[in-house]
Write a protein that holds these residues in place. Structure first.
Motif, PDB file in Angstrom:
ATOM      1  N   CYS A  86       0.837  -1.206   0.000  1.00  0.00           N
ATOM      2  CA  CYS A  86       0.000   0.000   0.000  1.00  0.00           C
ATOM      3  C   CYS A  86       0.874   1.259   0.000  1.00  0.00           C
ATOM      4  CB  CYS A  86      -0.918  -0.030   1.211  1.00  0.00           C
ATOM      5  SG  CYS A  86      -1.947   1.433   1.403  1.00  0.00           S
ATOM      6  N   CYS A 294       0.352   3.488   7.112  1.00  0.00           N
ATOM      7  CA  CYS A 294       0.266   2.138   6.551  1.00  0.00           C
ATOM      8  C   CYS A 294       0.504   1.083   7.635  1.00  0.00           C
ATOM      9  CB  CYS A 294       1.270   1.973   5.418  1.00  0.00           C
ATOM     10  SG  CYS A 294       0.811   2.874   3.911  1.00  0.00           S
ATOM     11  N   GLY A 311      -8.149  -3.950   1.433  1.00  0.00           N
ATOM     12  CA  GLY A 311      -6.875  -4.093   0.743  1.00  0.00           C
ATOM     13  C   GLY A 311      -7.001  -3.781  -0.737  1.00  0.00           C
ATOM     14  N   LEU A 314      -7.448   0.045  -1.265  1.00  0.00           N
ATOM     15  CA  LEU A 314      -6.215   0.815  -1.103  1.00  0.00           C
ATOM     16  C   LEU A 314      -5.225   0.552  -2.222  1.00  0.00           C
ATOM     17  CD1 LEU A 314      -5.757   0.387   2.751  1.00  0.00           C
ATOM     18  CD2 LEU A 314      -6.185   2.537   1.557  1.00  0.00           C
ATOM     19  N   LEU A 315      -5.126  -0.693  -2.662  1.00  0.00           N
ATOM     20  CA  LEU A 315      -4.111  -1.046  -3.649  1.00  0.00           C
ATOM     21  C   LEU A 315      -4.499  -0.638  -5.062  1.00  0.00           C
ATOM     22  CD1 LEU A 315      -3.053  -4.556  -2.292  1.00  0.00           C
ATOM     23  CD2 LEU A 315      -1.943  -2.362  -1.909  1.00  0.00           C
TER      24      LEU A 315
END
Length: 471
Positions: A86, A294, A311, A314-315
């Motif tokens: 991230c 993070c 996840g 965010l990615l």
């Protein structure tokens, strides 16, 4: 041409190797450590461009590894890996794809934070003291890349003192270690001050490093609002998850847990204070906050449906928030190549002046600069006018009197407001003494190359060229 700032850092690093002294012959307010880093990179050969990007990549790799290690203390390996990834991907949304200063010094901050976390695993005063001295050495070095990490350094220093108190270390021992910590943290800055004092340029050093930032005009409300909006937009999801992660960690605390929660909570608080310390809210300043954020949110990405969804959010956010041209290769290489080709014939015996454009052109054309204010924003931005130590209009008049062989301008400024005094002086010089010889479009604006008329007799090769073209 990834970002404006790192072009300047590389240029000053290059000129430093050729004997030019930052703050005296090349003006900027960043600490000397950043320019020394780029000077070392410049010694690796080539133009230094690929070299600094490789060095920055190594810094990001080490920082990501340390994020994984620190996140592992409260989260599983998969969630910790997601937190590290991230950080790496979100750098793109905060203009951190190259060598911005926080991309470099975050590795030093991460090492210091790792030492603080490790201090929670021991009750040995000697062991904690060693970790504290390493951490202070890292933060003292980070401060010579940018001064705002001083807030995080002060927090880590206080945290180590709190650890001494928690293990009931002797007062005399704690005081002696505290003095050593302060000395170690200040050594890099003391060395820089000592060097400039010895060379007789201490006044220039202090003006650039410590006075100029407080002498600037306040940013206009429009500019400040744009900065805040961009930062919040780029970091929307991680900003929203910070209070969620704090609440989750608070309720998940165990009585026998090592005191990692107050450490991460204090660290992110210090990073936020450092982010807002100077009143600027450039999005790349948020990279400093991104590091502890993070680590803080890592447990939220635990293997579960909710963790998987967070996840993915965010990615994939960086790919959704970046402009399409960010994924196309060769665009800016072509722009830089075309500009360099157009400029070179006119700077063999004269200097180049980049009024508005990429500062890296001084390096690519191996040209001298007619002014020590080689970063275009310094003379064109009215906010900077009282902070330079000189009158911008007087400096503009002086440098134009040297009749640079080529001048670079752009179709629109990168900032909402420009200094009208310096702009009018350049426009008058172009109308009187220069001819337009190249028009180079880039993804966001058009660059113009103007040649001294005596070096390019005859009409402009650009159809429809006019000295009154907007810039």
């Amino acid at each position: 041409m990834l970002e404006f700032d790192e072009q300047l850092y590389l240029l000053i690093g290059d000129r430093l190797l050729h004997g030019s002294l930052p703050y005296v012959e090349l003006w900027d307010r960043k600490p000397i450590g950043l320019f020394l880093f780029y000077a070392v990179v410049r010694m690796l050969g080539g133009t230094g461009i690929i070299q600094y990007q490789i060095a920055a990549t190594l810094c990001v790799a080490i920082t990501g590894s340390l994020i994984w290690a620190m996140a592992r203390r409260a989260a599983g390996p998969i969630a910790s890996f997601g937190a590290a990834l991230c950080y790496i991907l979100l750098l793109m949304t905060f203009h951190g794809t190259g060598g911005q200063s926080p991309v470099i010094y975050n590795v030093l901050t991460a090492i210091a934070a790792w030492c603080a976390f490790r201090s929670n695993d021991t009750d040995s005063p000697a062991r904690i003291a060693r970790l504290a001295l390493i951490a202070m050495a890292m933060m003292g070095t980070a401060i010579q890349f940018k001064y705002t990490p001083v807030v995080e350094g002060m927090f880590f220093g206080c945290y180590f003192l709190w650890r001494f108190w928690r293990i009931h270390a002797p007062i005399a021992w704690t005081v002696s270690v505290a003095m050593a910590m302060i000395l170690v943290a200040l050594l890099p800055t003391i060395a820089a001050i000592g060097f400039y004092a010895a060379t007789g340029h201490l006044d220039a050093f202090f003006q650039a490093n410590f006075l100029s930032i407080f002498q600037r005009h306040p940013f206009p409300a429009q500019t400040r609002g744009g900065q805040e909006t961009l930062t919040v937009t780029n970091g929307l999801w991680i900003i929203l998850l910070i209070p969620v992660a704090i609440a989750w960690r608070w309720f998940k605390r165990r009585s026998d847990e090592k005191p990692d929660f107050p450490l991460i909570l204090g660290w992110i608080g210090a990073a936020l204070v450092g982010f807002g310390l100077l009143g600027d809210f450039y999005d790349f300043y948020f990279i400093t906050v991104l590091l502890p954020a993070c680590i803080l949110i890592a447990p939220l990405m635990r293997p579960s449906r909710v963790g998987f969804a967070l996840g993915c959010l965010l990615l994939f956010w960086p790919m959704l928030s970046l402009p399409s041209y960010a994924f196309k290769t060769g665009l800016y290489q072509r722009v830089a190549g075309d500009l360099t080709t157009a400029i070179r014939p006119y700077v063999q015996d004269r200097c180049l002046y980049v009024y508005d454009g990429p500062a890296v052109l001084y390096l690519l054309t191996n040209s001298c600069a007619p002014t020590r204010f080689i970063y275009p924003d310094h003379l064109t931005n009215p906010t900077e006018a009282p902070a330079l130590g000189v009158d911008p209009a007087a400096e503009e008049t002086r440098l134009l009197a040297t009749r640079p062989g080529a001048i670079v301008t752009a179709s629109s400024p990168p900032i909402p407001h420009v200094n009208p005094a310096t702009q009018q002086l350049v426009r008058a010089a172009l109308a009187r003494d220069y001819v337009l010889v190249a028009r180079v479009p880039s993804p966001d604006r058009i660059f113009y190359v103007w040649a001294l008329r005596s070096l390019h007799p005859g009409p402009s090769p650009i159809r429809g060229a006019s000295p009154n073209m907007p810039f």
